[in-house]
Design a protein around this motif. Structure first.
Motif, PDB file in Angstrom:
ATOM      1  N   THR A 170       0.832  -1.210   0.000  1.00  0.00           N
ATOM      2  CA  THR A 170       0.000   0.000   0.000  1.00  0.00           C
ATOM      3  C   THR A 170       0.861   1.252   0.000  1.00  0.00           C
ATOM      4  OG1 THR A 170      -1.698  -1.213   1.240  1.00  0.00           O
ATOM      5  CG2 THR A 170      -1.858   1.193   1.202  1.00  0.00           C
ATOM      6  N   LEU A 171       1.938   1.228   0.774  1.00  0.00           N
ATOM      7  CA  LEU A 171       2.836   2.379   0.834  1.00  0.00           C
ATOM      8  C   LEU A 171       3.466   2.659  -0.524  1.00  0.00           C
ATOM      9  CD1 LEU A 171       4.506   4.517   2.357  1.00  0.00           C
ATOM     10  CD2 LEU A 171       6.126   2.699   2.925  1.00  0.00           C
ATOM     11  N   VAL A 172       3.969   1.632  -1.183  1.00  0.00           N
ATOM     12  CA  VAL A 172       4.625   1.810  -2.480  1.00  0.00           C
ATOM     13  C   VAL A 172       3.623   2.290  -3.526  1.00  0.00           C
ATOM     14  CG1 VAL A 172       5.852   0.616  -4.333  1.00  0.00           C
ATOM     15  CG2 VAL A 172       6.413   0.121  -1.954  1.00  0.00           C
ATOM     16  N   ARG A 173       2.435   1.755  -3.465  1.00  0.00           N
ATOM     17  CA  ARG A 173       1.422   2.170  -4.439  1.00  0.00           C
ATOM     18  C   ARG A 173       1.033   3.627  -4.234  1.00  0.00           C
ATOM     19  NH1 ARG A 173      -3.631  -1.658  -6.219  1.00  0.00           N
ATOM     20  NH2 ARG A 173      -4.243  -0.473  -8.081  1.00  0.00           N
ATOM     21  N   LEU A 174       0.916   4.040  -2.988  1.00  0.00           N
ATOM     22  CA  LEU A 174       0.615   5.445  -2.723  1.00  0.00           C
ATOM     23  C   LEU A 174       1.758   6.346  -3.185  1.00  0.00           C
ATOM     24  CD1 LEU A 174      -0.960   5.189   0.853  1.00  0.00           C
ATOM     25  CD2 LEU A 174      -2.153   5.746  -1.280  1.00  0.00           C
ATOM     26  N   ALA A 175       3.008   5.906  -2.934  1.00  0.00           N
ATOM     27  CA  ALA A 175       4.165   6.726  -3.305  1.00  0.00           C
ATOM     28  C   ALA A 175       4.353   6.805  -4.810  1.00  0.00           C
ATOM     29  CB  ALA A 175       5.431   6.157  -2.653  1.00  0.00           C
ATOM     30  N   SER A 176       3.763   5.892  -5.563  1.00  0.00           N
ATOM     31  CA  SER A 176       3.830   5.997  -7.016  1.00  0.00           C
ATOM     32  C   SER A 176       2.828   7.012  -7.552  1.00  0.00           C
ATOM     33  CB  SER A 176       3.566   4.632  -7.657  1.00  0.00           C
ATOM     34  OG  SER A 176       2.237   4.204  -7.416  1.00  0.00           O
ATOM     35  N   TRP A 177       1.905   7.469  -6.701  1.00  0.00           N
ATOM     36  CA  TRP A 177       0.933   8.477  -7.106  1.00  0.00           C
ATOM     37  C   TRP A 177       1.260   9.864  -6.583  1.00  0.00           C
ATOM     38  CZ3 TRP A 177      -2.610   8.400 -10.728  1.00  0.00           C
ATOM     39  CH2 TRP A 177      -3.141   7.177 -11.168  1.00  0.00           C
ATOM     40  N   MET A 178       1.915   9.929  -5.442  1.00  0.00           N
ATOM     41  CA  MET A 178       2.129  11.213  -4.781  1.00  0.00           C
ATOM     42  C   MET A 178       3.501  11.238  -4.145  1.00  0.00           C
ATOM     43  SD  MET A 178      -0.371  10.548  -1.485  1.00  0.00           S
ATOM     44  CE  MET A 178      -1.717  10.097  -2.572  1.00  0.00           C
ATOM     45  N   PRO A 179       4.007  12.403  -3.722  1.00  0.00           N
ATOM     46  CA  PRO A 179       5.305  12.477  -3.047  1.00  0.00           C
ATOM     47  C   PRO A 179       5.345  11.615  -1.795  1.00  0.00           C
ATOM     48  CG  PRO A 179       4.617  14.653  -3.752  1.00  0.00           C
ATOM     49  CD  PRO A 179       3.451  13.745  -4.005  1.00  0.00           C
ATOM     50  N   TYR A 180       6.561  11.333  -1.336  1.00  0.00           N
ATOM     51  CA  TYR A 180       6.740  10.375  -0.237  1.00  0.00           C
ATOM     52  C   TYR A 180       6.099  10.844   1.066  1.00  0.00           C
ATOM     53  CZ  TYR A 180      10.188   8.540  -3.496  1.00  0.00           C
ATOM     54  OH  TYR A 180      10.801   8.040  -4.607  1.00  0.00           O
ATOM     55  N   ALA A 181       6.226  12.125   1.385  1.00  0.00           N
ATOM     56  CA  ALA A 181       5.672  12.620   2.647  1.00  0.00           C
ATOM     57  C   ALA A 181       4.153  12.485   2.702  1.00  0.00           C
ATOM     58  CB  ALA A 181       6.118  14.070   2.872  1.00  0.00           C
ATOM     59  N   PRO A 182       3.401  12.961   1.690  1.00  0.00           N
ATOM     60  CA  PRO A 182       1.951  12.720   1.725  1.00  0.00           C
ATOM     61  C   PRO A 182       1.589  11.237   1.714  1.00  0.00           C
ATOM     62  CG  PRO A 182       2.477  14.450   0.158  1.00  0.00           C
ATOM     63  CD  PRO A 182       3.771  13.842   0.578  1.00  0.00           C
ATOM     64  N   ALA A 183       2.397  10.413   1.048  1.00  0.00           N
ATOM     65  CA  ALA A 183       2.109   8.975   1.007  1.00  0.00           C
ATOM     66  C   ALA A 183       2.208   8.357   2.393  1.00  0.00           C
ATOM     67  CB  ALA A 183       3.073   8.285   0.041  1.00  0.00           C
ATOM     68  N   GLN A 184       3.239   8.708   3.150  1.00  0.00           N
ATOM     69  CA  GLN A 184       3.374   8.149   4.491  1.00  0.00           C
ATOM     70  C   GLN A 184       2.266   8.646   5.416  1.00  0.00           C
ATOM     71  OE1 GLN A 184       7.061  10.937   5.594  1.00  0.00           O
ATOM     72  NE2 GLN A 184       6.269   9.880   7.386  1.00  0.00           N
ATOM     73  N   GLU A 185       1.849   9.892   5.237  1.00  0.00           N
ATOM     74  CA  GLU A 185       0.764  10.419   6.061  1.00  0.00           C
ATOM     75  C   GLU A 185      -0.557   9.722   5.738  1.00  0.00           C
ATOM     76  OE1 GLU A 185       0.722  14.565   5.343  1.00  0.00           O
ATOM     77  OE2 GLU A 185       2.677  14.955   6.306  1.00  0.00           O
ATOM     78  N   LEU A 186      -0.831   9.499   4.458  1.00  0.00           N
ATOM     79  CA  LEU A 186      -2.054   8.822   4.064  1.00  0.00           C
ATOM     80  C   LEU A 186      -2.050   7.366   4.518  1.00  0.00           C
ATOM     81  CD1 LEU A 186      -4.723   9.109   2.608  1.00  0.00           C
ATOM     82  CD2 LEU A 186      -3.566   8.556   0.459  1.00  0.00           C
ATOM     83  N   LEU A 187      -0.881   6.738   4.499  1.00  0.00           N
ATOM     84  CA  LEU A 187      -0.782   5.362   4.988  1.00  0.00           C
ATOM     85  C   LEU A 187      -1.157   5.280   6.471  1.00  0.00           C
ATOM     86  CD1 LEU A 187       0.149   2.401   4.393  1.00  0.00           C
ATOM     87  CD2 LEU A 187       2.400   3.092   5.244  1.00  0.00           C
ATOM     88  N   GLN A 188      -0.700   6.232   7.245  1.00  0.00           N
ATOM     89  CA  GLN A 188      -1.038   6.256   8.670  1.00  0.00           C
ATOM     90  C   GLN A 188      -2.527   6.508   8.877  1.00  0.00           C
ATOM     91  OE1 GLN A 188       1.282   9.011  10.920  1.00  0.00           O
ATOM     92  NE2 GLN A 188       0.398   8.405  12.898  1.00  0.00           N
ATOM     93  N   ASP A 189      -3.124   7.377   8.057  1.00  0.00           N
ATOM     94  CA  ASP A 189      -4.551   7.654   8.194  1.00  0.00           C
ATOM     95  C   ASP A 189      -5.408   6.459   7.798  1.00  0.00           C
ATOM     96  OD1 ASP A 189      -3.869  10.184   9.012  1.00  0.00           O
ATOM     97  OD2 ASP A 189      -4.151  11.102   7.033  1.00  0.00           O
ATOM     98  N   LEU A 190      -4.971   5.727   6.768  1.00  0.00           N
ATOM     99  CA  LEU A 190      -5.783   4.620   6.266  1.00  0.00           C
ATOM    100  C   LEU A 190      -5.599   3.340   7.072  1.00  0.00           C
ATOM    101  CD1 LEU A 190      -5.313   5.078   2.401  1.00  0.00           C
ATOM    102  CD2 LEU A 190      -7.308   5.691   3.775  1.00  0.00           C
ATOM    103  N   LEU A 191      -4.347   2.987   7.352  1.00  0.00           N
ATOM    104  CA  LEU A 191      -4.056   1.700   7.988  1.00  0.00           C
ATOM    105  C   LEU A 191      -3.471   1.829   9.382  1.00  0.00           C
ATOM    106  CD1 LEU A 191      -2.504  -0.216   4.938  1.00  0.00           C
ATOM    107  CD2 LEU A 191      -4.887  -0.147   5.695  1.00  0.00           C
ATOM    108  N   GLY A 192      -3.192   3.047   9.818  1.00  0.00           N
ATOM    109  CA  GLY A 192      -2.600   3.224  11.137  1.00  0.00           C
ATOM    110  C   GLY A 192      -1.149   2.800  11.209  1.00  0.00           C
ATOM    111  N   ILE A 193      -0.468   2.697  10.076  1.00  0.00           N
ATOM    112  CA  ILE A 193       0.933   2.293  10.028  1.00  0.00           C
ATOM    113  C   ILE A 193       1.781   3.543   9.907  1.00  0.00           C
ATOM    114  CG2 ILE A 193       2.673   0.971   8.780  1.00  0.00           C
ATOM    115  CD1 ILE A 193       0.483  -0.862   7.794  1.00  0.00           C
ATOM    116  N   GLN A 194       2.699   3.704  10.838  1.00  0.00           N
ATOM    117  CA  GLN A 194       3.548   4.898  10.847  1.00  0.00           C
ATOM    118  C   GLN A 194       4.945   4.536  10.372  1.00  0.00           C
ATOM    119  OE1 GLN A 194       3.746   6.861  14.631  1.00  0.00           O
ATOM    120  NE2 GLN A 194       4.888   8.630  13.848  1.00  0.00           N
ATOM    121  N   VAL A 195       5.384   5.188   9.318  1.00  0.00           N
ATOM    122  CA  VAL A 195       6.734   4.985   8.784  1.00  0.00           C
ATOM    123  C   VAL A 195       7.336   6.355   8.521  1.00  0.00           C
ATOM    124  CG1 VAL A 195       6.190   2.760   7.728  1.00  0.00           C
ATOM    125  CG2 VAL A 195       5.898   4.855   6.408  1.00  0.00           C
TER     126      VAL A 195
END
Length: 395
Positions: free
Chosen positions: A8-33
């Motif tokens: 999920t993280l890699v797929r998000l980062a292929s659409w948007m910059p890394y910082a918004p991708a990590q923030e969206l990952l935390q909002d969606l799955l609660g995973i903090q990286v």
């Protein structure tokens, strides 16, 4: 992080910059990286997917298998978009678009089921690398193929590599741009053109072909000589065979390359040309591979092969490290074995002089066992020499 979370993280980062991708990952799955983790995981996946594509290209070039069946009527278009690198350099990312040529219910010609292939490379390498996509779409088995694009020389070479028999069409909007620039140069030189001049010339070009249009433009270039007019006119004259638009439309071919123009924005620029973005050259193609996977709707296949490639790479690296440690241990064991042998078997050196040989035959007697190393090395001589005492006693 779980495999599902990493995907999920890699797929998000292929659409948007890394910082918004990590923030969206935390909002969606609660995973903090961290941002560095997002960047590292994304580029590692892209590099693995790129390696899979390169291996497939080499297999296709060596084995030359038959391509799968595709659409009978296909179109291909190529173009480039510029990306900013670290250090200030701008480089061209080339993109190839493939699609099926169909006709809508209203009788309009269109290109559907588009797929994209993008790389940062020279023209020859790009043509070879694109083989993986043209083979998958069955371009070489299509009954008819057209190539709609601008007049760049490298695009002609790409068409020669994949389908030399393709119908080559100069993008109508591209030709219109050159005609418009000729009109502006003529007006700048003092010529007067009707307000509807451009519209009328383009209508004639689209429905009657380039012959009368080029004749008219040649007359303008003679009456209002200009280096700009002559340059643009020469460009169009050289590509007259690619501007037979009435014939193309009658055969059901598109005359515009809007699909590749859109691909430059959607596939390349939407992710790699954001505000303030600077890319390392080595990171451009891994991201482009992921962008192609997303835009081609082939993410699951790309992710599966990339994960398998990463796993195989880790296995080979562990084996190489294990072999290196084993080799190092063997050399260490051999070194210390040789050293122990030398210490337990001291070498016997031959005498180098007569004095040394005599000393070996008559070795000096060992010191008395009562000798102590604590005794002083220099002793004070006796007050009366021993030889004098013996002489006086005889007298």
């Amino acid at each position: 992080m779980t495999p599902r979370g990493e995907e999920t993280l890699v797929r998000l980062a292929s659409w948007m910059p890394y910082a918004p991708a990590q923030e969206l990952l935390q909002d969606l799955l609660g995973i903090q990286v961290s941002k560095a983790t997002a960047r590292r995981a994304t580029l590692a996946t892209g590099q693995a997917a790129q390696a899979v594509c390169e291996a497939e290209v080499e297999r296709l070039k060596q084995e030359v298998p038959q391509a799968p069946a595709g659409a009978d009527k296909q179109a291909m278009s190529g173009d480039g978009a510029f990306v900013h690198l670290v250090g200030g350099e701008w480089v061209e990312v080339k993109t190839l678009v493939l699609g099926e040529v169909t006709c809508t219910k209203r009788g309009e010609i269109c290109t559907q089921h588009l797929s994209y292939f993008s790389r940062l490379s020279d023209a020859a390498s790009f043509a070879e690398a694109a083989l993986v996509e043209t083979h998958r779409r069955g371009l070489e088995r299509a009954a008819e193929v057209c190539a709609v694009q601008d007049g760049a020389e490298w695009l002609q070479g790409m068409v020669d590599y994949h389908r030399a028999d393709a119908v080559r069409i100069l993008d109508f909007a591209h030709a219109a741009e050159y005609i418009n620039e000729i009109g502006q140069a003529v007006q700048a030189a003092g010529g007067r053109l009707p307000p509807t001049w451009l519209e009328g010339v383009l209508h004639r070009l689209k429905h009657q072909g380039p012959q009368r249009v080029l004749k008219h433009l040649t007359w303008l270039a003679t009456r209002y000589p200009s280096s700009v007019v002559q340059e643009k006119l020469t460009y169009l004259q050289k590509r007259e065979a690619h501007m037979q638009y009435p014939t193309y439309q009658a055969a059901g071919w598109p005359i515009g390359s809007g699909s590749v123009e859109s691909a430059n924005k959607v596939v390349v620029e939407a992710r790699l040309k954001g505000a303030g973005m600077r890319w390392g050259r080595q990171n451009v193609n891994p991201m482009l591979v992921l962008r192609n996977a997303v835009c081609n709707r082939r993410w699951n296949e790309t992710w599966t092969t990339a994960v398998a490639q990463r796993r195989a790479l880790r296995t080979s690296q562990r084996q190489a490290e294990s072999q290196q440690r084993l080799t190092s241990a063997c050399w260490t064991l051999a070194f210390w074995g040789a050293r122990v042998y030398r210490l337990s078997h001291p070498p016997v050196h031959a005498a180098t002089s007569p004095t040394a040989a005599a000393s070996e035959k008559n070795p000096s007697p060992r010191p008395h066992s009562s000798y102590s190393w604590r005794k002083p090395f220099l002793r004070r001589p006796p007050s009366t020499p021993a030889g004098l005492e013996e002489v006086s006693a005889k007298k």
